[in-house]
Design a protein around this motif. Structure first.
Motif, PDB file in Angstrom:
ATOM      1  N   ASP A 196      14.835 -18.513  36.450  1.00 15.15           N
ATOM      2  CA  ASP A 196      16.046 -19.137  36.968  1.00 15.15           C
ATOM      3  C   ASP A 196      16.029 -20.601  36.537  1.00 15.15           C
ATOM      4  O   ASP A 196      15.122 -21.353  36.890  1.00 15.15           O
ATOM      5  N   LEU A 197      17.033 -20.988  35.750  1.00 15.62           N
ATOM      6  CA  LEU A 197      17.004 -22.318  35.138  1.00 15.62           C
ATOM      7  C   LEU A 197      17.207 -23.419  36.166  1.00 15.62           C
ATOM      8  O   LEU A 197      16.699 -24.535  36.006  1.00 15.62           O
ATOM      9  N   GLY A 198      17.942 -23.125  37.238  1.00 21.88           N
ATOM     10  CA  GLY A 198      18.149 -24.115  38.291  1.00 21.88           C
ATOM     11  C   GLY A 198      16.824 -24.513  38.938  1.00 21.88           C
ATOM     12  O   GLY A 198      16.527 -25.703  39.101  1.00 21.88           O
ATOM     13  N   GLN A 199      16.036 -23.506  39.240  1.00 16.11           N
ATOM     14  CA  GLN A 199      14.722 -23.763  39.857  1.00 16.11           C
ATOM     15  C   GLN A 199      13.798 -24.514  38.901  1.00 16.11           C
ATOM     16  O   GLN A 199      13.055 -25.401  39.310  1.00 16.11           O
ATOM     17  N   LEU A 200      13.876 -24.147  37.621  1.00 11.34           N
ATOM     18  CA  LEU A 200      13.068 -24.840  36.612  1.00 11.34           C
ATOM     19  C   LEU A 200      13.480 -26.305  36.535  1.00 11.34           C
ATOM     20  O   LEU A 200      12.637 -27.209  36.508  1.00 11.34           O
ATOM     21  N   ASP A 213      -5.729 -31.368  33.736  1.00 12.64           N
ATOM     22  CA  ASP A 213      -4.312 -31.360  33.355  1.00 12.64           C
ATOM     23  C   ASP A 213      -3.512 -30.454  34.282  1.00 12.64           C
ATOM     24  O   ASP A 213      -4.028 -29.454  34.784  1.00 12.64           O
ATOM     25  N   GLU A 214      -2.231 -30.787  34.424  1.00  9.92           N
ATOM     26  CA  GLU A 214      -1.344 -29.915  35.199  1.00  9.92           C
ATOM     27  C   GLU A 214      -0.391 -29.195  34.267  1.00  9.92           C
ATOM     28  O   GLU A 214       0.090 -29.761  33.284  1.00  9.92           O
ATOM     29  N   VAL A 215      -0.143 -27.938  34.565  1.00 13.68           N
ATOM     30  CA  VAL A 215       0.830 -27.170  33.779  1.00 13.68           C
ATOM     31  C   VAL A 215       1.776 -26.424  34.721  1.00 13.68           C
ATOM     32  O   VAL A 215       1.414 -26.107  35.851  1.00 13.68           O
ATOM     33  N   LEU A 216       2.982 -26.196  34.231  1.00 10.81           N
ATOM     34  CA  LEU A 216       3.984 -25.454  34.989  1.00 10.81           C
ATOM     35  C   LEU A 216       4.106 -24.060  34.374  1.00 10.81           C
ATOM     36  O   LEU A 216       4.355 -23.927  33.173  1.00 10.81           O
ATOM     37  N   VAL A 217       3.905 -23.046  35.206  1.00 11.03           N
ATOM     38  CA  VAL A 217       3.922 -21.662  34.719  1.00 11.03           C
ATOM     39  C   VAL A 217       5.130 -20.945  35.316  1.00 11.03           C
ATOM     40  O   VAL A 217       5.335 -20.973  36.531  1.00 11.03           O
ATOM     41  N   LEU A 218       5.935 -20.320  34.459  1.00  8.98           N
ATOM     42  CA  LEU A 218       7.117 -19.590  34.911  1.00  8.98           C
ATOM     43  C   LEU A 218       6.790 -18.099  34.830  1.00  8.98           C
ATOM     44  O   LEU A 218       6.654 -17.547  33.733  1.00  8.98           O
ATOM     45  N   ALA A 219       6.619 -17.460  35.984  1.00 11.03           N
ATOM     46  CA  ALA A 219       6.116 -16.081  35.999  1.00 11.03           C
ATOM     47  C   ALA A 219       7.241 -15.092  36.290  1.00 11.03           C
ATOM     48  O   ALA A 219       7.967 -15.229  37.282  1.00 11.03           O
ATOM     49  N   LEU A 249       5.422 -19.765  29.516  1.00 11.99           N
ATOM     50  CA  LEU A 249       6.065 -18.517  29.954  1.00 11.99           C
ATOM     51  C   LEU A 249       5.957 -17.468  28.865  1.00 11.99           C
ATOM     52  O   LEU A 249       5.590 -17.773  27.729  1.00 11.99           O
ATOM     53  N   VAL A 250       6.281 -16.228  29.220  1.00  9.03           N
ATOM     54  CA  VAL A 250       6.345 -15.162  28.217  1.00  9.03           C
ATOM     55  C   VAL A 250       7.800 -14.915  27.847  1.00  9.03           C
ATOM     56  O   VAL A 250       8.686 -15.064  28.681  1.00  9.03           O
ATOM     57  N   GLN A 251       8.032 -14.566  26.581  1.00 11.79           N
ATOM     58  CA  GLN A 251       9.399 -14.188  26.202  1.00 11.79           C
ATOM     59  C   GLN A 251       9.720 -12.829  26.816  1.00 11.79           C
ATOM     60  O   GLN A 251      10.723 -12.671  27.492  1.00 11.79           O
ATOM     61  N   VAL A 252       8.839 -11.857  26.589  1.00  9.58           N
ATOM     62  CA  VAL A 252       9.005 -10.531  27.201  1.00  9.58           C
ATOM     63  C   VAL A 252       7.782 -10.251  28.058  1.00  9.58           C
ATOM     64  O   VAL A 252       6.654 -10.239  27.544  1.00  9.58           O
ATOM     65  N   ASP A 253       8.007 -10.049  29.345  1.00 12.80           N
ATOM     66  CA  ASP A 253       6.902  -9.630  30.204  1.00 12.80           C
ATOM     67  C   ASP A 253       6.778  -8.107  30.094  1.00 12.80           C
ATOM     68  O   ASP A 253       7.708  -7.369  30.441  1.00 12.80           O
ATOM     69  N   THR A 254       5.632  -7.673  29.629  1.00 12.30           N
ATOM     70  CA  THR A 254       5.434  -6.276  29.288  1.00 12.30           C
ATOM     71  C   THR A 254       5.314  -5.401  30.533  1.00 12.30           C
ATOM     72  O   THR A 254       5.484  -4.185  30.452  1.00 12.30           O
ATOM     73  N   ALA A 255       5.027  -6.006  31.695  1.00 16.13           N
ATOM     74  CA  ALA A 255       4.941  -5.230  32.934  1.00 16.13           C
ATOM     75  C   ALA A 255       6.330  -4.998  33.531  1.00 16.13           C
ATOM     76  O   ALA A 255       6.683  -3.871  33.881  1.00 16.13           O
ATOM     77  N   SER A 256       7.128  -6.064  33.645  1.00 11.99           N
ATOM     78  CA  SER A 256       8.455  -5.930  34.265  1.00 11.99           C
ATOM     79  C   SER A 256       9.514  -5.538  33.241  1.00 11.99           C
ATOM     80  O   SER A 256      10.585  -5.070  33.603  1.00 11.99           O
ATOM     81  N   SER A 257       9.227  -5.776  31.971  1.00  6.97           N
ATOM     82  CA  SER A 257      10.129  -5.579  30.824  1.00  6.97           C
ATOM     83  C   SER A 257      11.349  -6.488  30.869  1.00  6.97           C
ATOM     84  O   SER A 257      12.377  -6.183  30.287  1.00  6.97           O
ATOM     85  N   ILE A 311       5.853 -21.054  39.318  1.00  4.09           N
ATOM     86  CA  ILE A 311       7.110 -20.612  39.925  1.00  4.09           C
ATOM     87  C   ILE A 311       7.188 -19.118  39.670  1.00  4.09           C
ATOM     88  O   ILE A 311       7.228 -18.680  38.524  1.00  4.09           O
ATOM     89  N   ASP A 312       7.186 -18.353  40.759  1.00  3.55           N
ATOM     90  CA  ASP A 312       7.171 -16.895  40.619  1.00  3.55           C
ATOM     91  C   ASP A 312       8.571 -16.345  40.866  1.00  3.55           C
ATOM     92  O   ASP A 312       9.088 -16.441  41.972  1.00  3.55           O
ATOM     93  N   TYR A 313       9.171 -15.804  39.835  1.00  4.65           N
ATOM     94  CA  TYR A 313      10.529 -15.263  39.943  1.00  4.65           C
ATOM     95  C   TYR A 313      10.517 -13.795  40.339  1.00  4.65           C
ATOM     96  O   TYR A 313      11.562 -13.133  40.286  1.00  4.65           O
ATOM     97  N   GLY A 314       9.360 -13.278  40.688  1.00  2.98           N
ATOM     98  CA  GLY A 314       9.264 -11.886  41.120  1.00  2.98           C
ATOM     99  C   GLY A 314       9.118 -10.948  39.941  1.00  2.98           C
ATOM    100  O   GLY A 314       8.814 -11.358  38.828  1.00  2.98           O
ATOM    101  N   ARG A 315       9.353  -9.668  40.195  1.00  6.18           N
ATOM    102  CA  ARG A 315       9.078  -8.636  39.189  1.00  6.18           C
ATOM    103  C   ARG A 315      10.338  -7.996  38.631  1.00  6.18           C
ATOM    104  O   ARG A 315      10.272  -7.003  37.917  1.00  6.18           O
TER     105      ARG A 315
END
Ligand SMILES: *Cc1c(COP(=O)(O)O)cnc(C)c1O
Length: 398
Positions: free
Chosen positions: A119-123, A82-88, A140-148, A110-114
């Motif tokens: 970015d909804l356009g890219q999505l 299967d293929e999945v799209l991950v928004l990081a 995707l995560v709602q809150v990324d605990t590393a970048s906050s 799709i890596d949006y950095g830290r």
């Protein structure tokens, strides 16, 4: 002499502070697992978890940490190939994606950095580009605990709908359930994963997978699902023992019951509002310190900041120096900076995080900020003035 010898405060983004009421609820002899109170409390526990997630759909409980809940969620919807799209947007979606890869899925990340949210356009472009609808899920995560950073989950769903894409929307709320507002059903989330040791204030050990009927239909064809991870017997048990595929996590269930009672007594909207205000107090102090010197909140736009945790940049090695100073001299442990530089690169000690999730109140947050002020002063790190006044002004507006 040390000023650290009072009650130690672990101000990290999970595990969070455990209320005495939760600890006391767990301090008991082994309960009867065959019948009685433990069985009787399950329907109310599930209903209260559903209320926190704002869903009328299904909830499976696993005896795991967040990583276990990740794997459980994936195993029930994915088949090999299967293929999945991950928004990081930091570190955690990458971890979830690695698990999906190891189960045999192919991840497009799709890596949006830290320092930024999705970015909804890219999505939108990525979804429009997938004419054959090969993406089985968007994760995707709602809150990324590393970048906050906090992502706008409702907007991700709107973007998927606008593209007419049928993928499942899978969201990790491990950091922020019962902290930042979340509406599983209204926002069109198909699968949500959470764990008990952050906003839910219970010692680590319970993972939750919430899923709707669309996700459960995907379970029919998923060939990654195994006996232990199968969410069906757990969510729709014919017998009590099937909820946990064996012995129930007896004491954790009592602890969680007490935590949910506390959330219910405070009121979920008030719980969210408390976290929002305490987060603003933290940011007010950071903004004042940031006027001079190296300290700076990782996420510039307050609208994109989590209410559960705040990641701070202060330049290597100052992050680790400040953290160590606080542990040794103030009895407060701040969160490590994680995932903010590439593995093997220098500079990981230039970050730290302040956890402000769960059983946290104004005096605890002011205490952390006050001792940070002492640490900045003791270490001679340049910083702007007025941070504590600014934070106190936020706490005064109740
Ligand atoms: C804490 C956390 C995890 C991992 O949870 P563990 O219990 O440490 O396995 C995953 N995702 C997010 C967003 C988290 O905050």
């Amino acid at each position: 002499m040390s000023l650290s010898n009072g009650r130690h405060y672990l101000a990290i983004p999970g595990p969070s502070v455990i209320p005495d009421r939760v600890l006391n609820a767990m301090h008991r002899a082994a309960p009867n697992i065959y019948t009685g109170e433990l069985h009787d409390m399950m329907p109310g526990l599930i209903a209260d978890l559903q209320a926190v997630a704002k869903t009328k759909h299904h909830c499976a409980i696993y005896i795991v940490n967040g990583h276990g809940a990740w794997e459980a969620s994936l195993a029930n919807v994915l088949s090999r190939g299967d293929e999945v799209l991950v928004l990081a947007t930091g570190r955690f979606a990458h971890g979830w994606a690695t698990m999906a890869e190891q189960l045999g899925a192919k991840c497009t990340i799709i890596d949006y950095g830290r320092r930024a949210a999705v970015d909804l356009g890219q999505l939108s472009e990525a979804l429009e580009g997938d004419k054959g609808h090969r993406f089985k899920a968007v994760m995707l995560v709602q809150v990324d605990t590393a970048s906050s950073v906090k992502n706008d989950i409702a907007a991700v769903r709107r973007t998927m709908d606008a593209a007419g894409h049928p993928a499942l929307l899978m969201v990790d709320c491990i950091a922020c359930l019962a902290v930042d507002d979340f509406h599983m059903d209204d926002w069109g989330v198909d699968v949500m994963v959470a764990a008990c040791q952050k906003g839910l204030m219970t010692p680590p050990g319970l993972g939750f997978v919430f899923f709707n009927d669309k996700a459960d239909r995907a379970r029919n064809s998923a060939n990654c699902v195994t006996h232990y991870w199968d969410w069906r017997p757990r969510a729709f048990p014919e017998e009590f023992y099937m909820r946990f595929d064996g012995t129930a996590p007896t004491h954790h269930l009592y602890g969680l019951r007490a935590a949910l009672d506390m959330i219910n007594e405070e009121g979920l909207a008030n719980v969210h509002a408390r976290h929002a205000t305490l987060a603003r107090a933290v940011w007010a102090a950071l903004d004042a310190w940031a006027v001079e010197g190296p300290l700076e909140p990782n996420i510039a736009d307050p609208a994109l900041r989590a209410h559960a945790v705040t990641a701070v940049r202060i330049g290597a090695p100052n992050g680790e120096a400040l953290r160590s100073w606080l542990t040794e001299n103030a009895g407060v442990t701040l969160g490590l900076g994680i995932g903010m530089v590439d593995p093997g690169q220098p500079g990981a000690d230039g970050f730290f995080r302040i956890g402000h999730m769960g059983h946290v109140n104004s005096h605890m947050v002011m205490g952390v900020l006050g001792t940070m002020q002492a640490g900045l002063t003791a270490l001679g790190l340049p910083h702007g003035k007025g941070a504590l006044d600014a934070a106190a002004a936020v706490c005064a507006q109740v």
